[in-house]
Design a protein around this motif. Structure first.
Motif, PDB file in Angstrom:
ATOM      1  N   LEU A  83       5.210   9.218   9.107  1.00  0.00           N
ATOM      2  CA  LEU A  83       4.926   8.150   7.986  1.00  0.00           C
ATOM      3  C   LEU A  83       3.403   7.896   8.110  1.00  0.00           C
ATOM      4  CD1 LEU A  83       6.329   7.283   5.275  1.00  0.00           C
ATOM      5  CD2 LEU A  83       7.138   5.459   6.619  1.00  0.00           C
ATOM      6  N   SER A  84       2.662   7.907   6.976  1.00  0.00           N
ATOM      7  CA  SER A  84       1.288   7.378   7.412  1.00  0.00           C
ATOM      8  C   SER A  84       0.816   6.791   5.997  1.00  0.00           C
ATOM      9  CB  SER A  84       0.535   8.940   7.250  1.00  0.00           C
ATOM     10  OG  SER A  84      -0.999   8.717   7.305  1.00  0.00           O
ATOM     11  N   SER A  85      -0.086   5.773   6.389  1.00  0.00           N
ATOM     12  CA  SER A  85      -0.859   5.033   5.378  1.00  0.00           C
ATOM     13  C   SER A  85      -2.019   5.786   4.856  1.00  0.00           C
ATOM     14  CB  SER A  85      -1.558   3.780   6.119  1.00  0.00           C
ATOM     15  OG  SER A  85      -2.234   4.045   7.260  1.00  0.00           O
ATOM     16  N   GLU A  86      -2.402   7.018   5.417  1.00  0.00           N
ATOM     17  CA  GLU A  86      -3.338   7.815   4.776  1.00  0.00           C
ATOM     18  C   GLU A  86      -2.774   9.003   3.886  1.00  0.00           C
ATOM     19  OE1 GLU A  86      -5.469   8.534   8.342  1.00  0.00           O
ATOM     20  OE2 GLU A  86      -5.927   6.356   8.557  1.00  0.00           O
ATOM     21  N   ASN A  87      -3.391   9.211   2.830  1.00  0.00           N
ATOM     22  CA  ASN A  87      -3.195  10.418   2.237  1.00  0.00           C
ATOM     23  C   ASN A  87      -3.807  11.607   2.561  1.00  0.00           C
ATOM     24  OD1 ASN A  87      -2.512  12.356   0.191  1.00  0.00           O
ATOM     25  ND2 ASN A  87      -3.094  11.230  -1.536  1.00  0.00           N
ATOM     26  N   THR A  88      -3.478  12.456   3.426  1.00  0.00           N
ATOM     27  CA  THR A  88      -4.021  13.668   3.920  1.00  0.00           C
ATOM     28  C   THR A  88      -4.212  15.000   3.485  1.00  0.00           C
ATOM     29  OG1 THR A  88      -2.783  14.033   5.812  1.00  0.00           O
ATOM     30  CG2 THR A  88      -4.062  12.339   6.027  1.00  0.00           C
ATOM     31  N   ALA A  89      -4.542  15.865   3.806  1.00  0.00           N
ATOM     32  CA  ALA A  89      -4.676  17.219   3.589  1.00  0.00           C
ATOM     33  C   ALA A  89      -3.110  17.858   3.853  1.00  0.00           C
ATOM     34  CB  ALA A  89      -5.292  18.206   4.152  1.00  0.00           C
ATOM     35  N   TYR A  90      -2.451  17.094   4.746  1.00  0.00           N
ATOM     36  CA  TYR A  90      -0.960  17.532   5.036  1.00  0.00           C
ATOM     37  C   TYR A  90      -0.017  16.811   4.356  1.00  0.00           C
ATOM     38  CZ  TYR A  90      -3.620  19.173   9.184  1.00  0.00           C
ATOM     39  OH  TYR A  90      -4.414  19.802   9.855  1.00  0.00           O
ATOM     40  N   THR A  91      -0.207  15.877   3.380  1.00  0.00           N
ATOM     41  CA  THR A  91       0.637  14.994   2.674  1.00  0.00           C
ATOM     42  C   THR A  91       1.606  16.000   1.879  1.00  0.00           C
ATOM     43  OG1 THR A  91      -0.933  13.231   2.397  1.00  0.00           O
ATOM     44  CG2 THR A  91       1.282  13.177   0.865  1.00  0.00           C
ATOM     45  N   MET A  92       2.927  15.679   2.089  1.00  0.00           N
ATOM     46  CA  MET A  92       4.283  16.159   1.443  1.00  0.00           C
ATOM     47  C   MET A  92       4.514  15.549   0.265  1.00  0.00           C
ATOM     48  SD  MET A  92       6.225  17.389   4.808  1.00  0.00           S
ATOM     49  CE  MET A  92       7.508  18.511   4.012  1.00  0.00           C
ATOM     50  N   ALA A  93       4.682  14.281   0.393  1.00  0.00           N
ATOM     51  CA  ALA A  93       5.198  13.269  -0.671  1.00  0.00           C
ATOM     52  C   ALA A  93       4.773  11.856  -0.390  1.00  0.00           C
ATOM     53  CB  ALA A  93       6.641  13.428  -0.786  1.00  0.00           C
ATOM     54  N   GLU A  94       4.837  11.116  -1.444  1.00  0.00           N
ATOM     55  CA  GLU A  94       4.753   9.751  -1.082  1.00  0.00           C
ATOM     56  C   GLU A  94       5.886   9.070  -1.027  1.00  0.00           C
ATOM     57  OE1 GLU A  94       3.035   7.771  -4.639  1.00  0.00           O
ATOM     58  OE2 GLU A  94       3.251   5.493  -3.559  1.00  0.00           O
ATOM     59  N   LEU A  95       6.112   8.117  -0.011  1.00  0.00           N
ATOM     60  CA  LEU A  95       7.418   7.354  -0.143  1.00  0.00           C
ATOM     61  C   LEU A  95       7.155   5.991  -0.939  1.00  0.00           C
ATOM     62  CD1 LEU A  95      10.338   6.762   1.447  1.00  0.00           C
ATOM     63  CD2 LEU A  95       8.864   5.323   3.364  1.00  0.00           C
ATOM     64  N   ALA A  96       7.789   5.936  -1.902  1.00  0.00           N
ATOM     65  CA  ALA A  96       7.477   4.880  -2.991  1.00  0.00           C
ATOM     66  C   ALA A  96       8.268   3.627  -2.567  1.00  0.00           C
ATOM     67  CB  ALA A  96       7.742   5.207  -4.261  1.00  0.00           C
ATOM     68  N   ASP A  97       9.420   3.625  -1.941  1.00  0.00           N
ATOM     69  CA  ASP A  97      10.444   2.518  -1.723  1.00  0.00           C
ATOM     70  C   ASP A  97      11.411   3.107  -0.999  1.00  0.00           C
ATOM     71  OD1 ASP A  97      10.767  -0.296  -1.767  1.00  0.00           O
ATOM     72  OD2 ASP A  97      10.934  -0.236  -3.659  1.00  0.00           O
ATOM     73  N   THR A 103       0.744  -1.034  -0.201  1.00  0.00           N
ATOM     74  CA  THR A 103       0.134   0.225  -0.044  1.00  0.00           C
ATOM     75  C   THR A 103       0.736   1.181  -0.008  1.00  0.00           C
ATOM     76  OG1 THR A 103       0.061  -0.265   2.236  1.00  0.00           O
ATOM     77  CG2 THR A 103      -1.950  -0.953   1.302  1.00  0.00           C
ATOM     78  N   ALA A 104       0.208   2.202  -0.559  1.00  0.00           N
ATOM     79  CA  ALA A 104       1.034   3.528  -0.561  1.00  0.00           C
ATOM     80  C   ALA A 104       1.386   4.106   0.682  1.00  0.00           C
ATOM     81  CB  ALA A 104       0.429   4.549  -1.447  1.00  0.00           C
ATOM     82  N   LEU A 105       2.562   4.896   1.037  1.00  0.00           N
ATOM     83  CA  LEU A 105       2.828   5.316   2.019  1.00  0.00           C
ATOM     84  C   LEU A 105       3.188   6.758   1.977  1.00  0.00           C
ATOM     85  CD1 LEU A 105       5.332   2.531   3.719  1.00  0.00           C
ATOM     86  CD2 LEU A 105       2.600   2.853   3.903  1.00  0.00           C
ATOM     87  N   TYR A 106       2.716   7.614   2.916  1.00  0.00           N
ATOM     88  CA  TYR A 106       2.885   9.321   2.733  1.00  0.00           C
ATOM     89  C   TYR A 106       3.778   9.807   3.949  1.00  0.00           C
ATOM     90  CZ  TYR A 106      -0.824   7.905  -0.546  1.00  0.00           C
ATOM     91  OH  TYR A 106      -1.617   7.392  -1.503  1.00  0.00           O
ATOM     92  N   ILE A 107       4.384  10.969   3.495  1.00  0.00           N
ATOM     93  CA  ILE A 107       5.033  11.551   4.539  1.00  0.00           C
ATOM     94  C   ILE A 107       4.172  12.910   4.656  1.00  0.00           C
ATOM     95  CG2 ILE A 107       6.965  13.102   5.083  1.00  0.00           C
ATOM     96  CD1 ILE A 107       8.523  11.271   3.326  1.00  0.00           C
ATOM     97  N   THR A 108       3.582  12.973   5.878  1.00  0.00           N
ATOM     98  CA  THR A 108       2.426  13.901   6.123  1.00  0.00           C
ATOM     99  C   THR A 108       3.165  15.383   7.177  1.00  0.00           C
ATOM    100  OG1 THR A 108       1.638  12.573   8.014  1.00  0.00           O
ATOM    101  CG2 THR A 108       0.768  12.534   5.888  1.00  0.00           C
ATOM    102  N   ALA A 109       4.515  14.955   7.530  1.00  0.00           N
ATOM    103  CA  ALA A 109       5.016  16.003   8.307  1.00  0.00           C
ATOM    104  C   ALA A 109       6.331  15.802   8.263  1.00  0.00           C
ATOM    105  CB  ALA A 109       4.428  15.979   9.697  1.00  0.00           C
TER     106      ALA A 109
END
Lengths: 311, 394
Positions: free
Chosen positions: A198-212, A4-10
């Motif tokens: 690092l979050s499993s949720e794409n939120t309004a705060y998302t800065m980037a996706e950690l692809a791998d 699943t996609a992971l996101y950097i939210t802060a």
């Protein structure tokens, strides 16, 4: 990884550059100057005064960045805290070593207590009252990538938000040691801490996706490993907009930037590079992906791929 | 679903191998005594491995003198756990070690000369960082790829086992050698003395009169394999690691909470992860360091989880001393042996229950009951609490 996609939210960094509380810092960042020094935030805004007095540099940096991340991401508690550190709490380690070799009789225990590598993760859990998974990875130049990989595992196991970061502190004796051992560092030795949610949720705060993220200890062929890593993510080197590297540039990428010139040299400087990349992906829509290629120590390779998140 | 254990290795004050450790455990023979190899410390006794660095280097075929005792002990146990296994191009193999102070045994030699300006040998510092102790072990075994070190003080070894199991279950690795290693050092001896929890007498875990811990040294390693690896190696599992959990106590940087919050969470979550009932735990290998604080807090946690039905429990620290980052791994090997051999180890030096909790550990070796599931606890500074559950392979 690649689940699943992971996101950097802060993201929050204390370094020798104007990184703390300064979103968009990547746009105007030049190399660490000759007159560089650690740029400390107002720690009193993050840490209670009595506690602050006893805290070494690495602890202050780590706790302030962590609290700043939690505030930025708008979450109450992270599900877990994962920290990477190459050399751990050097200031307190040297202090206690000195005390134990020079003082007779009863020794003050504070520097011993604060010398263990997991003091950062422990102090963060204490300062926010967190009872979740609490881990500290220390694999010299790959310590941060190992922490990031552990955080990714946790999110795949069902956690939603993980506080993950890295910190290393400079002490004076390091300059002497690198000189004596004839290590060529290429840039000044510095201190730094970078933390992220690092979050499993794409939120309004998302800065980037950690692809791998991928780690190789005792690496034989850096180029082959890098090509294979990109291939698993559906990319070739020509598709990479920006490579932030320590070691050698990646041939064929559109742009290569040596990140140690920006962060200075410390074992977990790739965490600085990750914050720089996430900051840049938000500010510059022309950059769609960033590869961090960490071969600060040439026998160890860390590869981290970040992607822009479509609005 | 658990992960299979197919190899074990251990070195401690009570023996240089699994066989020697098992014999000492059966004979209630402690390895704690006056120090012979580490000179110049203030400790009157500790659980020292009965071999010099030169002995270890010779036995292991390590030629360089720039190697920490931590690496040598780790290599000794890792080699035994690895056994005759071969490197493989298709089995993704990793190494996770745990250590609290890495090459501090060498660094303090350097630093003493550095302070007195007596020609310090800077080369000694190349073995300082914890990661390098693991890389040395990896190099000697020919393992490349995923090589990692955890350092969460006294729970580190347990955490290495937990991380290895998770990496296999998520398909990141097919097999992984996991464990922990720590050498005695003046640094840690002085550290625990400064905290006034180093007992100059022989430690007495879970006893009302307990007055602190004795440090020890050693290493434990386990080879974990997933389904794919088992098919290719044909190894027969000796046991399973089925449950694991880590939780932060978030009470104090060194002390454990009086209500045992973090420990309770770790134990409960590990047993839940194992998918067995509380009543299925045959034996608890406790952290039981012998400090006032730990043994009280751990007793409260056991009561929180098990109520009036606490399984037989004991601490093996009075055999080995507290081996810090190695403890969780050495005791994991002891837990596997408990299941293999149907053994419950005696808690040496126990006489009187702790007044506030009233719990009595197992005081005599018990060979008369089947041991099918063992809970092993490891708690560390920073409120780092970990529990593992081992179960019989069926």
């Amino acid at each position: 990884m690649n689940k699943t996609a992971l996101y950097i939210t802060a993201a929050s960094t204390v370094s020798h550059q104007p990184t703390f509380g300064n979103a968009g810092f990547s746009a105007a960042l030049g190399p660490v100057g000759a007159d560089h020094a650690l740029i400390s935030p107002d720690y009193k805004a993050y840490i209670e005064a009595g506690l602050l007095r006893r805290m070494s540099k690495i602890l202050r940096m780590s706790v302030a960045c962590s609290k700043e991340c939690i505030a930025q991401a708008g979450i109450g508690q992270p599900d877990a805290i994962v920290v990477g550190t190459g050399l751990g709490c050097l200031q307190d380690t040297e202090k206690f070593l000195n005390t134990s070799l020079t003082v007779e009789g009863l020794l003050p225990p504070t520097s011993f207590i604060q010398s263990t590598h997991n003091t950062m993760a422990g102090q963060i859990s204490l300062s926010i009252g967190n009872h979740g998974y609490n881990m500290t990875h220390t694999q010299n130049t790959l310590s941060f990538e190992h922490a990031l990989l552990d955080a990714s595992l946790l999110l795949h196991e069902g956690d939603r938000n993980v506080l993950v970061g890295a910190a290393d502190e400079h002490i004076d004796i390091l300059d002497d040691i690198t000189g004596q051992l004839a290590f060529e560092t290429g840039a000044a030795l510095t201190s730094g801490a970078s933390f992220f949610i690092l979050s499993s949720e794409n939120t309004a705060y998302t800065m980037a996706e950690l692809a791998d993220v991928h780690v190789v200890g005792g690496v034989a062929g850096i180029q082959e490993e890098t090509d294979a890593f990109l291939g698993r993510n559906g990319l070739a080197t020509k598709d990479v907009d920006l490579v932030l590297f320590a070691g050698n540039p990646v041939d064929g990428a559109l742009k290569n930037v040596p990140y140690l010139a920006l962060s200075g040299v410390y074992a977990t400087a790739s965490a600085f590079a990750l914050h720089y990349a996430a900051d840049l992906l938000q500010a510059d829509r022309g950059v769609r992906n960033v590869l961090i290629c960490n071969a600060l120590r040439e026998s160890n390779l860390g590869l981290t791929l970040l992607r822009t998140v479509e609005a | 679903m658990g992960v299979s254990i197919t190899g074990i290795g251990v070195v401690s004050a009570i023996g240089m191998s699994v066989e020697e450790n098992l014999r000492s455990l059966r004979e209630s023979k402690s390895g704690i005594g006056p120090l012979h190899y580490l000179q110049g410390t203030k400790a009157s006794r500790a659980g020292e491995v009965k071999a010099s660095n030169d002995d270890l280097r010779r036995a292991l075929g390590v030629s360089t003198e720039y190697v920490s005792r931590t690496s040598l002990l780790g290599l000794q146990a890792a080699r035994e756990a690895w056994g005759d296994n071969k490197r493989s191009g298709v089995i993704r193999t990793g190494l996770i070690s745990a250590t609290s102070v890495g090459g501090m045994d060498r660094s303090e030699v350097f630093y003493k000369d550095y302070l007195s300006q007596n020609k310090p040998d800077y080369q000694l510092l190349t073995t300082h960082d914890s990661g390098s102790t693991t890389e040395r072990i990896a190099r000697e075994l020919g393992i490349t790829g995923y090589i990692n070190t955890l350092s969460t003080a006294c729970s580190s070894g347990a955490n290495a086992i937990m991380l290895g199991a998770r990496l296999i279950l998520q398909g990141t690795l097919d097999r992984v050698l996991v464990g922990g290693t720590d050498a005695l050092s003046g640094f840690t001896i002085d550290g625990f003395r400064s905290l006034m929890i180093y007992d100059e007498q022989w430690c007495r875990p879970f006893d009302e009169s307990r007055a602190g811990l004795n440090l020890g040294e050693g290493a434990g390693f386990l080879l974990l394999e997933g389904e794919k690896s088992l098919e290719l190696t044909g190894n027969v599992p000796v046991c399973q690691v089925s449950g694991w959990a880590n939780a932060a106590d978030a009470y104090h940087q060194t002390a454990s909470s009086p209500d045992g919050k973090g420990a309770t969470l770790a134990i409960e979550n590990a047993i839940r992860r194992a998918g067995i009932g509380l009543g299925d735990i045959s034996y608890v290998n406790a952290h039981g360091t012998g400090t006032k604080n730990n043994d009280h807090s751990e007793s409260v946690a056991l009561k929180n989880v098990f109520g009036d039905h606490i399984p037989p429990f004991s601490s093996t620290k009075a055999f080995t001393g507290h081996t810090l980052a190695a403890a969780g791994a050495i005791e994991a090997v002891f837990s596997v042996l408990a299941i293999q051999q149907n053994l419950i180890y005696p808690n040496l030096n126990y006489q009187t229950p702790i007044a506030e909790t009233g719990l009595a550990p197992v005081a005599q070796l018990n060979t008369a009951v089947p041991v099918n599931a063992v809970l092993s606890n490891s708690f560390g500074f920073g409120g780092n609490n970990s529990s593992l559950v081992f179960t019989r392979y069926e």
